[in-house]
Design an enzyme around this catalytic site. Structure first.
Site, short mmCIF file in Angstrom:
data_model
loop_
_atom_site.label_atom_id
_atom_site.label_comp_id
_atom_site.label_asym_id
_atom_site.label_seq_id
_atom_site.Cartn_x
_atom_site.Cartn_y
_atom_site.Cartn_z
N ASP A 1 -1.25 -7.40 -5.42
CA ASP A 1 -2.52 -7.39 -4.68
C ASP A 1 -2.29 -8.17 -3.39
O ASP A 1 -1.95 -9.35 -3.44
CB ASP A 1 -3.59 -8.05 -5.55
CG ASP A 1 -4.95 -8.07 -4.87
OD1 ASP A 1 -5.03 -7.74 -3.67
OD2 ASP A 1 -5.93 -8.42 -5.56
N GLY B 1 0.83 -1.21 0.00
CA GLY B 1 0.00 0.00 0.00
C GLY B 1 0.86 1.25 0.00
O GLY B 1 0.47 2.29 0.55
N ASP C 1 2.02 -1.93 -4.45
CA ASP C 1 0.66 -1.41 -4.37
C ASP C 1 -0.14 -2.10 -5.46
O ASP C 1 0.42 -2.70 -6.38
CB ASP C 1 0.63 0.12 -4.57
CG ASP C 1 -0.58 0.79 -3.95
OD1 ASP C 1 -0.43 1.45 -2.89
OD2 ASP C 1 -1.69 0.64 -4.51
N LEU D 1 1.70 3.46 -2.16
CA LEU D 1 1.36 4.68 -2.90
C LEU D 1 0.32 5.52 -2.16
O LEU D 1 -0.08 6.57 -2.63
CB LEU D 1 0.85 4.33 -4.31
CG LEU D 1 1.79 3.48 -5.17
CD1 LEU D 1 1.27 3.44 -6.61
CD2 LEU D 1 3.22 4.00 -5.14
N GLY D 2 -0.12 5.06 -0.99
CA GLY D 2 -1.15 5.76 -0.25
C GLY D 2 -0.62 6.93 0.55
O GLY D 2 0.57 7.28 0.47
N GLN D 3 -1.51 7.52 1.34
CA GLN D 3 -1.16 8.74 2.10
C GLN D 3 0.04 8.50 3.02
O GLN D 3 1.00 9.27 3.03
CB GLN D 3 -2.36 9.21 2.93
CG GLN D 3 -2.12 10.56 3.60
CD GLN D 3 -3.13 10.89 4.68
OE1 GLN D 3 -3.99 10.07 5.04
NE2 GLN D 3 -3.05 12.10 5.21
N LYS E 1 -10.39 -3.53 11.86
CA LYS E 1 -9.27 -3.08 12.67
C LYS E 1 -9.22 -3.85 13.99
O LYS E 1 -8.14 -4.23 14.45
CB LYS E 1 -9.35 -1.56 12.91
CG LYS E 1 -9.02 -0.75 11.66
CD LYS E 1 -7.62 -1.05 11.15
CE LYS E 1 -7.26 -0.39 9.86
NZ LYS E 1 -5.99 -0.82 9.28
N ARG F 1 -2.14 -0.29 -7.31
CA ARG F 1 -2.07 0.70 -8.39
C ARG F 1 -0.66 0.73 -8.95
O ARG F 1 0.29 0.30 -8.29
CB ARG F 1 -2.42 2.09 -7.85
CG ARG F 1 -3.84 2.20 -7.35
CD ARG F 1 -4.15 3.59 -6.85
NE ARG F 1 -3.57 3.88 -5.55
CZ ARG F 1 -3.30 5.09 -5.09
NH1 ARG F 1 -3.51 6.14 -5.86
NH2 ARG F 1 -2.81 5.28 -3.88
N TYR G 1 -14.92 -1.02 8.51
CA TYR G 1 -13.49 -0.69 8.67
C TYR G 1 -13.06 -0.93 10.13
O TYR G 1 -12.04 -1.56 10.39
CB TYR G 1 -13.30 0.78 8.28
CG TYR G 1 -11.92 1.35 8.49
CD1 TYR G 1 -10.82 0.88 7.78
CD2 TYR G 1 -11.72 2.42 9.37
CE1 TYR G 1 -9.56 1.44 7.95
CE2 TYR G 1 -10.47 2.99 9.55
CZ TYR G 1 -9.39 2.49 8.84
OH TYR G 1 -8.14 3.06 9.02
P1 NAD Z 1 -4.51 5.00 1.68
O1 NAD Z 1 -5.91 4.67 1.30
O2 NAD Z 1 -4.01 6.35 1.41
O3 NAD Z 1 -3.51 3.95 1.01
C1 NAD Z 1 -3.79 2.59 0.96
C2 NAD Z 1 -3.09 2.02 -0.24
O4 NAD Z 1 -3.44 0.62 -0.32
C3 NAD Z 1 -3.53 2.66 -1.56
O5 NAD Z 1 -2.40 3.14 -2.27
C4 NAD Z 1 -4.23 1.53 -2.33
O6 NAD Z 1 -3.99 1.56 -3.73
C5 NAD Z 1 -3.59 0.30 -1.69
N1 NAD Z 1 -4.43 -0.90 -1.81
C6 NAD Z 1 -5.77 -1.00 -1.69
N2 NAD Z 1 -6.15 -2.28 -1.90
C7 NAD Z 1 -5.03 -2.99 -2.14
C8 NAD Z 1 -4.77 -4.35 -2.42
N3 NAD Z 1 -5.76 -5.25 -2.52
N4 NAD Z 1 -3.49 -4.75 -2.61
C9 NAD Z 1 -2.47 -3.84 -2.53
N5 NAD Z 1 -2.66 -2.53 -2.29
C10 NAD Z 1 -3.93 -2.11 -2.10
O7 NAD Z 1 -4.36 4.62 3.24
P2 NAD Z 1 -3.37 5.25 4.31
O8 NAD Z 1 -4.04 6.42 4.89
O9 NAD Z 1 -2.02 5.38 3.76
O10 NAD Z 1 -3.44 4.11 5.43
C11 NAD Z 1 -2.43 3.14 5.61
C12 NAD Z 1 -2.81 2.32 6.82
O11 NAD Z 1 -2.94 3.17 7.97
C13 NAD Z 1 -4.15 1.59 6.71
O12 NAD Z 1 -4.08 0.37 7.41
C14 NAD Z 1 -5.09 2.51 7.44
O13 NAD Z 1 -6.21 1.81 7.95
C15 NAD Z 1 -4.21 3.02 8.55
N6 NAD Z 1 -4.67 4.28 9.11
C16 NAD Z 1 -4.62 5.43 8.39
C17 NAD Z 1 -5.07 6.62 8.95
C18 NAD Z 1 -5.03 7.92 8.21
O14 NAD Z 1 -5.58 8.92 8.69
N7 NAD Z 1 -4.40 7.99 7.04
C19 NAD Z 1 -5.56 6.62 10.26
C20 NAD Z 1 -5.65 5.42 10.96
C21 NAD Z 1 -5.17 4.26 10.38
C1 AKB Z 2 -10.35 7.12 8.38
O1 AKB Z 2 -10.92 8.20 8.61
O2 AKB Z 2 -10.91 6.12 7.93
C2 AKB Z 2 -8.89 7.03 8.76
C3 AKB Z 2 -8.76 6.50 10.16
C4 AKB Z 2 -8.87 7.43 11.29
O3 AKB Z 2 -8.58 5.33 10.34
N1 AKB Z 2 -8.29 8.29 8.57
#
Ligand code: NAD
Ligand code: AKB
Length: 323
Positions: free
Chosen positions: A56, A12, A38, A14-16, A150, A40, A146
């Site tokens: 995936d 994952g 990722d 490429l995500g945030q 978790k 993507r 979600y």
């Molecule tokens: P995001 O949605 O920005 O990135 C997730 C990435 O996973 C994406 O690039 C997506 O393309 C990839 N993805 C989705 N399905 C996939 C699959 N089947 N195989 C491979 N890749 C796949 O999420 P994020 O914000 O970077 O979060 C990362 C982790 O942190 C997650 O577990 C999320 O639950 C957790 N988290 C994030 C936040 C937040 O505010 N950003 C808060 C609490 C927890």
């Molecule tokens: C969401 O809002 O789903 C995430 C989180 C707090 O897990 N940013």
């Protein structure tokens, strides 16, 4: 163990969070030691400085192949579906979050990996949880798919630790605020979008009410927490997959007021949608004393210092034509 070279896989990526964690890991361990993957395939030049694999996480054999081919010993498993997207498609959320984690843990056990990181979230809590100063040990009855994934993920991680000795670690991140990669479909996304719109259009339509208070954290603190937890000696940890983690809490109105100090003409209107109910089921503030005591967690940024930095960075990106 702190400076030992590791062979790392980030899923994952490429995500945030992944896009920034990758840069931090590469700085620390070297580009050649951090493989990213990722679903993507559209990767920025910055992230292409090391290996990238389209994978995936629901496909265990693909994951195993990447781990074997690159001799991976540590995985940061970030691939997931977040809360708002998860409520639109709960089956997808269950599949990606649960199959993805189980596959990661199976590969970690079979390939005898050194360590795994998998984040949980404040979404693990629910409407019956105390909402202020939410304790480490408390009611975990979330009302979103979600959140269900978790809680199950925390339990599955702790099971693999006690049953199979997989050294998995995780934090319950609050909403993460950042300026590089937009968030991927969560409930806390408004707290990021509001900064982008303050710079781009001076107006924002907020999808939660003005008095909605949630726990939040600036990305540099989230990265620091992740790296620090992954370096903590195993003997010092009583918890594993489920550390409460906090930095700051504020209402949407307080956030808008802080931005207005820098952008006086900024206007926000509040039009709550289905995400309001999700936000109302989550804590307002978090007790993270277990993280502070077991691995020395301490955040750096508060609302004022984060806002100043966010606006400066987004202004630079706007002037460079990137937004
Ligand atoms: P995001 O949605 O920005 O990135 C997730 C990435 O996973 C994406 O690039 C997506 O393309 C990839 N993805 C989705 N399905 C996939 C699959 N089947 N195989 C491979 N890749 C796949 O999420 P994020 O914000 O970077 O979060 C990362 C982790 O942190 C997650 O577990 C999320 O639950 C957790 N988290 C994030 C936040 C937040 O505010 N950003 C808060 C609490 C927890
Ligand atoms: C969401 O809002 O789903 C995430 C989180 C707090 O897990 N940013």
């Amino acid at each position: 163990m702190a400076c030992e070279t590791r062979k790392i896989l980030v899923t994952g990526a490429l995500g945030q969070i992944g896009s920034e964690l990758t840069i931090a890991l590469r700085k620390k361990y070297g580009n050649e030691n951090v493989v990213i993957s990722d679903m993507r395939s559209k990767v920025t030049d910055e992230l292409l400085a090391g290996h990238f694999e389209v994978a995936d996480v629901c496909n265990q054999s693909v994951l195993r192949k990447v781990v074997r081919e690159h001799d991976i010993d540590t995985v940061y498993h970030l691939a997931a579906i977040l809360s708002a997207t998860g409520e639109r498609d709960p089956h997808l959320c269950w599949r990606v979050n649960m199959e993805g984690l189980r596959n990661t843990l199976e590969v970690a056990r079979d390939e005898e990996l050194y360590r795994v990181f998998c984040p949980s979230s404040i979404a693990a809590f629910g409407p019956d949880t105390p909402r202020d100063d939410t304790p480490q040990e408390t009611v975990l009855r979330p009302s979103t798919m979600y959140g269900v994934t978790k809680v199950c993920g925390e339990l599955l991680g702790d099971y693999y630790f006690s049953k199979f000795g997989v050294d998995i670690r995780g934090v319950r991140y609050p909403g993460i605020i950042s300026y590089k990669t937009p968030p991927g479909g969560g409930t806390t996304d408004y707290a990021v979008a509001i900064y982008y719109e303050a710079i781009k259009s001076r107006r924002y339509e907020c999808f939660v009410s003005k008095d909605t208070v949630l726990p939040m954290m600036y990305m540099p603190d989230a990265i620091k927490a992740t790296l620090d937890l992954m370096e903590a000696p195993l003997e010092s940890l009583k918890h594993h997959s489920d550390f409460n983690l906090a930095a700051m809490s504020f209402s949407a109105g307080e956030l808008a007021a802080e931005i207005k100090k820098h952008v006086p003409e900024f206007e926000v209107v509040y039009k709550p949608d289905f995400r309001q109910k999700i936000a109302d089921s989550w804590p307002r503030s978090i007790d993270d004393s277990a993280a502070r005591n077991e691995w020395g967690w301490k955040p750096e940024y508060d609302l004022a210092t984060m806002t100043k930095d966010m606006l400066e960075k987004l202004k630079e990106r706007h002037e460079a034509g990137e937004l």
